[in-house]
Design an enzyme around this catalytic site. Structure first.
Site, PDB file in Angstrom:
ATOM      1  N   CYS A 166      66.859  16.457  38.828  1.00  0.00           N
ATOM      2  CA  CYS A 166      68.029  16.204  40.020  1.00  0.00           C
ATOM      3  C   CYS A 166      67.989  16.573  41.018  1.00  0.00           C
ATOM      4  CB  CYS A 166      68.898  17.555  38.460  1.00  0.00           C
ATOM      5  SG  CYS A 166      70.912  16.901  38.760  1.00  0.00           S
ATOM      6  N   GLU A 225      69.140  15.907  32.346  1.00  0.00           N
ATOM      7  CA  GLU A 225      68.780  17.781  32.708  1.00  0.00           C
ATOM      8  C   GLU A 225      70.048  17.710  31.415  1.00  0.00           C
ATOM      9  OE1 GLU A 225      69.848  20.286  36.588  1.00  0.00           O
ATOM     10  OE2 GLU A 225      70.920  18.484  36.281  1.00  0.00           O
ATOM     11  N   LYS A 228      62.760  23.419  37.593  1.00  0.00           N
ATOM     12  CA  LYS A 228      63.284  22.675  38.368  1.00  0.00           C
ATOM     13  C   LYS A 228      63.207  23.470  39.868  1.00  0.00           C
ATOM     14  CE  LYS A 228      67.498  21.208  39.630  1.00  0.00           C
ATOM     15  NZ  LYS A 228      69.437  20.848  39.195  1.00  0.00           N
TER      16      LYS A 228
END
Length: 292
Positions: A154, A30, A117
């Protein structure tokens, strides 16, 4: 045999430095383009995806080495741009997207595989939502040289629902006919505190409950005076066995010797994926609880 390369880096606010670390790896973390020291700096450093020197450099590297690359970057949220914004320095002129890109071996970007995300990290002093807009949808599993991939990022790791939706699509899933994801991706930049407590348990849990390979390329070490990342890039097989783990950080949050710039290689065995699922079928009781 499908070999996956996992690269572990420590991004700073220098885009050229970060690109040099990424030239020959497959899965990158990321925010590989940069990790800033403030919301204002993060907005300032963001580039349009189509003209980002970092992205263009990786596209060239992918083409040169005939290597597909998965990488996490920041992208300015359209239609605003730094040039047209009239906001003051205390108010970010726009928000960013925390994005996962898939770059094909010919250097082109697989746009349908792009993922933004969903879940933003607001914990302690870190407030990702101050500069990042959350994504609005999952990206359907897509074919790659190592199998069908499901992209997450993440903090998404803490939510089993998207992982299950990608790997065990229910009867009404829009991608039921294309097949479930066989490999889940979690490019990450876990903090040292959360990584120490939760990184491996969460990765193994997602692998076990979805019966899928999990590939998690991670940031490692001190990015600036305010932030360090835990490292320990990891690959977990569908039975929950850790097949690869790279180095982490010392007590001061600095990368251990050999951890930064490390690359590990794993054979992503899809026969193992099939064996685990055939040996332990997970038949969901959607007559009792709702379909994911």
């Amino acid at each position: 045999m499908a070999i996956a390369a996992v690269g572990q880096i420590c991004s700073t606010a220098s885009l050229s430095h970060n690109l040099e670390q990424c030239l020959k790896v497959l899965f990158l973390p990321e925010a590989s383009d940069y990790i800033a020291s403030s919301p204002q700096e993060s907005i300032f450093l963001a580039q349009p995806q189509s003209s980002s020197p970092f992205v263009l450099g990786l596209q060239n590297a992918a083409k040169t080495h005939s290597l597909a690359i998965n990488v996490g970057i920041h992208v300015l949220k359209p239609p605003e741009s730094r040039a047209t914004s009239t906001s003051t320095s205390s108010t970010p002129p726009t928000k960013l997207l925390n994005r996962s890109l898939w770059i094909n071996p010919d250097g082109t970007i697989n746009h349908p595989a792009t993922y933004d995300k969903l879940h933003l990290f607001d914990y302690g002093a870190l407030r990702e939502s101050a500069t990042v807009r959350s994504g609005t949808s999952l990206t359907p599993p897509f074919a790659t040289p190592i199998g069908r991939v499901g992209s997450l990022i993440c903090f998404d790791l803490r939510f089993p629902e998207p992982a299950l939706a990608l790997t065990h699509p229910g009867p009404s899933s829009p991608w039921l006919r294309t097949g479930p994801a066989q490999v889940l991706l979690y490019p990450s930049a876990f903090t040292v505190r959360t990584g120490t407590a939760h990184w491996e348990p969460l990765l193994r849990a997602r692998a076990i409950e979805t019966q899928s390979w999990v590939v998690a390329a991670a940031q490692v070490g001190a990015h600036n005076a305010k932030r360090s990342s835990y490292g320990h890039s990891m690959v977990v097989d569908p039975w929950g066995v850790v097949r690869l783990e790279l180095g982490g950080v010392d007590a001061e949050g600095n990368a251990e010797e050999g951890a930064e710039g490390a690359v590990g290689f794993v054979d992503v065995d899809l026969d193992e994926w099939a064996r685990v699922r055939e040996g332990m079928p997970l038949v969901r009781r959607n007559d009792v609880y709702s379909e994911l």
